[in-house]
Design a protein around this motif. Sequence first.
Motif, PDB file in Angstrom:
ATOM      1  N   CYS A  59      -7.811  -5.834  -6.840  1.00 45.02           N
ATOM      2  CA  CYS A  59      -8.378  -3.781  -5.905  1.00 45.02           C
ATOM      3  C   CYS A  59      -7.771  -3.162  -6.931  1.00 45.02           C
ATOM      4  O   CYS A  59      -6.519  -3.383  -7.275  1.00 45.02           O
ATOM      5  CB  CYS A  59      -8.314  -3.697  -4.536  1.00 45.02           C
ATOM      6  N   ARG A  61      -6.147  -0.006  -7.496  1.00 42.23           N
ATOM      7  CA  ARG A  61      -5.493   1.330  -6.520  1.00 42.23           C
ATOM      8  C   ARG A  61      -6.467   2.497  -6.820  1.00 42.23           C
ATOM      9  O   ARG A  61      -6.135   3.134  -7.868  1.00 42.23           O
ATOM     10  CB  ARG A  61      -4.093   1.518  -6.804  1.00 42.23           C
ATOM     11  N   PRO A  73      -5.306  -6.997  -1.900  1.00 45.31           N
ATOM     12  CA  PRO A  73      -5.116  -6.361  -1.207  1.00 45.31           C
ATOM     13  C   PRO A  73      -4.183  -6.305  -0.092  1.00 45.31           C
ATOM     14  O   PRO A  73      -3.817  -7.575   0.435  1.00 45.31           O
ATOM     15  CB  PRO A  73      -7.133  -7.021   0.046  1.00 45.31           C
ATOM     16  N   GLY A  75      -1.386  -4.076   2.520  1.00 43.33           N
ATOM     17  CA  GLY A  75      -0.600  -2.774   3.272  1.00 43.33           C
ATOM     18  C   GLY A  75       0.671  -3.359   4.120  1.00 43.33           C
ATOM     19  O   GLY A  75       1.557  -4.414   4.140  1.00 43.33           O
ATOM     20  N   GLU A  90      -5.759  -5.453   5.943  1.00 43.18           N
ATOM     21  CA  GLU A  90      -5.595  -4.781   4.626  1.00 43.18           C
ATOM     22  C   GLU A  90      -6.781  -5.216   3.951  1.00 43.18           C
ATOM     23  O   GLU A  90      -8.102  -3.986   3.196  1.00 43.18           O
ATOM     24  CB  GLU A  90      -4.766  -4.938   4.562  1.00 43.18           C
ATOM     25  N   GLU A  93      -9.937  -2.760   4.633  1.00 42.49           N
ATOM     26  CA  GLU A  93      -9.669  -1.134   4.427  1.00 42.49           C
ATOM     27  C   GLU A  93      -9.845  -1.071   3.425  1.00 42.49           C
ATOM     28  O   GLU A  93     -10.514  -0.503   2.492  1.00 42.49           O
ATOM     29  CB  GLU A  93      -8.510  -0.828   4.548  1.00 42.49           C
ATOM     30  N   GLU A  94      -9.477  -1.960   2.037  1.00 40.35           N
ATOM     31  CA  GLU A  94      -9.323  -1.479   0.706  1.00 40.35           C
ATOM     32  C   GLU A  94     -10.763  -2.458   0.205  1.00 40.35           C
ATOM     33  O   GLU A  94     -10.622  -1.283  -1.448  1.00 40.35           O
ATOM     34  CB  GLU A  94      -8.038  -2.549   0.520  1.00 40.35           C
ATOM     35  N   ALA A 131     -15.289  -0.990  -2.545  1.00 37.27           N
ATOM     36  CA  ALA A 131     -14.376   0.023  -2.541  1.00 37.27           C
ATOM     37  C   ALA A 131     -14.247   0.695  -1.490  1.00 37.27           C
ATOM     38  O   ALA A 131     -15.251   0.986  -0.530  1.00 37.27           O
ATOM     39  CB  ALA A 131     -14.317   0.452  -3.686  1.00 37.27           C
ATOM     40  N   GLU A 134      -8.666   2.956  -0.562  1.00 37.28           N
ATOM     41  CA  GLU A 134      -7.422   3.672  -1.320  1.00 37.28           C
ATOM     42  C   GLU A 134      -8.293   2.546  -2.477  1.00 37.28           C
ATOM     43  O   GLU A 134      -6.954   1.991  -3.370  1.00 37.28           O
ATOM     44  CB  GLU A 134      -6.182   2.630  -0.895  1.00 37.28           C
ATOM     45  N   THR A 135      -8.998   2.874  -2.790  1.00 38.28           N
ATOM     46  CA  THR A 135      -9.756   1.510  -4.180  1.00 38.28           C
ATOM     47  C   THR A 135     -10.502   2.063  -5.320  1.00 38.28           C
ATOM     48  O   THR A 135     -11.279   2.603  -4.188  1.00 38.28           O
ATOM     49  CB  THR A 135     -10.036   0.333  -3.984  1.00 38.28           C
TER      50      THR A 135
END
Length: 188
Positions: A59, A61, A73, A75, A90, A93-94, A131, A134-135
């Motif tokens: 990913c 950032r 990925p 966190g 995570e 989410e990412e 994505a 946060e990506t």
Amino acid sequence: MSASEDPTAAEQEHRFERKVPAGDDRTRLVCRDCGFVNYENPKIVVGSVATWQDRILLCRRAIEPRRGFWTLPAGYLELHEEAAAGARREAWEEARARLEIDQLLAVYSIPRISQIQLIYRAGLITPEVAAGPETLELDLFTWDAIPWDQLAFPSVHWALKDHRAVRGQAVFAPRGNPPGEDGGRSHP
């Protein structure tokens, strides 16, 4: 509002002091009234080297630190969360990725920033990824296509290399920091 006007800050300022509690060897925040010790402990990061066939999910950032660089990925583990569940969360989410966790790949210590990283070996349940907030973008990379000079953190390098080292092994001992890598303790 200043700290003197904020009742929470004022209360903490008057109730806690930094000192070495009896039987301890480190300075801690200790309540002046009751002796409660407020331990400050490392943050735990959970993440995964997630693959689809021979490709690895990375990913780019969208947040600092290292905005625009590629990472796994990963966190912070949430309170009351099981570590592997945090790694799955995570990834969702990412990268909107659904994972099947295989096993713990590595435990990395990054004392410079008081961080412990638990990185899992995982497979993507489906190659359908997208994505998250946060990506900036993501991709599934073959080994030779990984943007090595654009990876966000040393531990991303370590995890990718550790993942490759155990490729094809059904069972292995979790890895740790590579020899000579102290997680930044010896660096300013």
